[in-house]
Design an enzyme around this catalytic site. Structure first.
Site, PDB file in Angstrom:
ATOM      1  N   GLU A 370       0.835  -1.214   0.000  1.00 11.69           N
ATOM      2  CA  GLU A 370       0.000   0.000   0.000  1.00 11.69           C
ATOM      3  C   GLU A 370       0.863   1.254   0.000  1.00 11.69           C
ATOM      4  OE1 GLU A 370      -3.386  -0.070   0.017  1.00 11.69           O
ATOM      5  OE2 GLU A 370      -3.629  -2.217   0.291  1.00 11.69           O
ATOM      6  N   THR A 372       5.210   1.922  -0.407  1.00  8.50           N
ATOM      7  CA  THR A 372       6.358   1.684   0.474  1.00  8.50           C
ATOM      8  C   THR A 372       6.622   2.922   1.326  1.00  8.50           C
ATOM      9  OG1 THR A 372       7.870   2.548  -1.163  1.00  8.50           O
ATOM     10  CG2 THR A 372       7.421   0.170  -1.251  1.00  8.50           C
TER      11      THR A 372
END
Lengths: 391, 260
Positions: A370, A372
């Site tokens: 979702e 980094t």
């Protein structure tokens, strides 16, 4: 003189005082469900890489799945309540929170936000009840942070579409009844709903994970998959479609990480209180207290940040870069807390009897998926400098 | 069908509980207060009946302001309305006063078919309130039920106590107290939690319940706790090293204490 240790480190700042009765009640209900149904088994499930699918209808009955969406059998709670549910879910295990995030914020939200009325009627009530499971295919083997380069492609063939390509690191993939799949088309990125069993659509679960072992992660393959145009999400065009879904999921994560941190810290405080060395509990030694105090401070900050962002979301004024601040900070702090808590538990910390190392391992995935940590750092960097540094 | 459930908010039985030093009543300041777990099963039983027959479920609780949370919990589980008896003069109320107040609150509901209660609460454990309420209301009392069916104007229950089991049957209206074996209560759903806020709760005091009562004459606490001491810490046990005579030593120990 000795006193009693704090059961919940978030009580130090009385975080609960900024919540409504209803939010607290929803949070407590999720916590109680997890204490009864998940916590007694989670160590074993993690070790055996088992996802307890049978809990999906129970989560549906509670109203957890797609809880922040309106209509179609969804509970319609506010965003803070959704966040608090994620907090409790991740305090039990990030794998469980991941299942709920993908079901509610990626699969269901993509249909709820971008789908046709027929698609909503067909899928949302069953997904909300946990009778059907959804997944979300954006990431590919060669395209993670840069989804715009995706190779999965859908081309028109008469009234139909032919879908080819593959997706990687897809939570719930192998058990999903419907996949939201994003593909390049002639007019930009489009989303498609691909039901399980569609000819040419196959999945393979990813084995030998050292993280999120109590949740299923899969590859999806599309080999000349023929789809009617009614499978296309009609209102999504371009990367804005999938990215809007990711913002929903990241919102859950920035609360969830607080839960993993809290649970680790609770385990460490309890252990430090009962573990006696040199004739006193190790919680009475200054080095242990410094660790516990530092972690309590950072956890309290993360919790307040989460609630603040939740209030902004409930006022419909949250911006993606604010979610990036939350995801970046809270996951970073949570993994640091989980690792530090492991050190307080000494050798016992490497056993699945205690949660901190399991949380730390899970959070390795949460740190990366979702968006980094690096990407969120650059989003914040761009927001404050006006310079985009990620290309 | 009109069902009334009697519930009490108690300190969490899993947490440490203390008595106040002034009058030996429960110290609510530091306690985690929850809906009593046996009462919660009485509520669950009422809601299951509601699902099978057309019924309205009223939850009744006597207690300070915080007791409203216990009422809201049952409303979130699915009950329809609540009556909260809240009056500072009830602090320290004994079994008889509690039962009189609860009976008066039940009368406010009007024509009732069934009163459900837990057979005890996890704090006081006097286990007498349901029977006294039934007596005051002139209802047949079916206590310690571990199974319950309502059909054709009658209630039938499997009664289980230390002394044995019996099947009881009574005409409605009746009062039934249930044991913790009767069911596993549901979790309130999120929709239920949100709907509970909008359900009516009638908050009443003693003047509402007993408009004609002589204030001083009514509140007779016939029982009072005069002394309370903490349980002494457990003494160290006797360690027996088994050199072949452990069995004999154990038996001698038990005989000396007249345990066998």
């Amino acid at each position: 003189m000795s006193g009693k240790p704090l059961k919940d480190p978030l009580d130090l700042l009385d975080i609960a005082s900024v919540l409504t009765d209803e939010e607290r009640e929803i949070q407590a209900t999720v916590a109680r469900f997890l204490a009864d149904r998940v916590r007694p088994h989670i160590g074993e499930w993690f070790e055996n890489a088992h996802f307890a699918r049978e809990l999906a209808p129970e989560l549906g009955k509670l109203g957890v799945l797609g809880m922040h969406l309106e209509g179609y059998g969804c509970a319609g709670t506010n965003a803070v309540s959704y966040g608090l549910a994620c907090l409790e879910l991740e305090a039990a295990d990030s794998g469980f929170r991941s299942f709920v995030s993908v079901q509610g914020s990626l699969s269901m939200f993509s249909i709820w936000k971008w789908g046709s009325e027929e698609q909503k009627q067909e899928w949302l009530p069953r997904l909300a009840a946990g009778e059907a499971i959804g997944c979300f295919g954006l990431t590919e083997p060669d395209f993670g942070s840069n989804p715009s380069g995706m190779r999965t492609r859908a081309v028109r063939d008469g009234d139909d579409w032919i879908l080819n390509g593959s997706k990687m690191w897809i939570t719930n993939g192998g058990i999903a009844d419907v996949a939201t799949v994003w593909a390049q088309t002639e007019d930009g990125v489009r989303g498609f709903l691909v039901p399980r069993g569609t000819p040419g659509f196959t999945t393979q679960d990813i084995k030998q994970k050292m993280s999120l072992r109590a949740s299923i992660t899969s590859e999806l393959y599309f080999d000349n998959v023929r789809l009617p145009d009614s499978a296309r999400l009609p209102h999504a065009q371009g990367l804005r479609g999938p990215l809007s879904c990711l913002n929903e999921a990241r919102f859950g994560i920035l609360f969830g990480a607080v839960g993993a941190g809290r649970d680790s810290l609770q385990a460490a405080i309890e252990y430090a209180d009962s573990r006696v060395q040199f004739d006193k509990p190790i919680s009475a030694f200054q080095l242990t207290q410094k660790k516990l105090a530092d972690m309590t401070v950072s956890l309290g900050g993360a919790a307040l940040l989460a609630v603040h962002l939740g209030r902004l979301k409930d006022q419909h004024r949250i911006r993606p870069e604010q979610i990036s601040v939350g995801k970046l900070n809270n996951v970073r702090e949570a993994i640091a807390i989980a690792r530090e808590c492991r050190t307080i538990l000494g050798a016992n910390g490497v056993s699945l009897e205690y949660s901190p190392l399991r949380h730390a391992n899970n959070l390795e995935s949460v740190l990366t998926y979702e968006g980094t940590g690096e990407m969120h750092t650059l989003v914040v960097g761009q927001a404050i400098t006006g310079q985009a540094a990620f290309r | 069908m009109n069902i009334v459930v009697l519930v009490k908010q108690v300190p969490d039985s899993g947490a440490e509980r203390t008595l106040s030093t002034d009058d030996h009543t429960l110290d609510r300041e530091d306690a985690d207060l929850v809906l009593d777990e046996i009462n919660e099963r009485a509520a669950e039983e009422a809601l299951r009946l509601k699902e099978s027959v057309d019924a309205e479920v009223t939850v009744v609780s006597m207690g300070p302001d915080s007791a409203l949370e216990a009422i809201r919990k049952v409303l979130a589980m699915g009950a329809d309305r609540g009556i909260h008896v809240c009056d500072d003069r009830l602090h320290g109320a004994d079994v008889l006063t509690t039962a009189k107040v609860l009976a008066a609150a039940v009368r406010r509901v009007g024509d009732i078919d069934l009163v459900l209660a837990g057979n005890a609460t996890t704090d006081g454990q006097a286990s007498a309130v349901p029977a006294v309420v039934a007596d005051l209301l002139g209802l047949p009392q079916v206590t310690h039920a571990r199974e319950l069916t309502v059909d054709a104007g009658r209630v039938r229950a499997e009664r289980q106590t230390e002394n044995g089991e019996a099947t009881l049957d009574a005409p409605l209206p009746a009062l039934v107290s249930v044991t913790e074996k009767i069911n596993d209560p549901r979790y309130p759903s999120f929709k239920g939690i949100m709907a509970a806020k909008k359900k009516p709760v009638d908050t009443v005091d003693l003047d509402d319940l007993f408009p004609d009562a002589d204030d001083a004459g009514f509140l007779v606490a016939r029982t009072r706790v005069v002394e309370a001491v903490p349980r002494p810490p457990r003494a160290a046990g006797i360690r027996i090293t088994d050199d072949g005579s452990a069995g004999r030593q154990l038996v001698e120990h038990l005989i000396a204490r007249k345990l066998v």
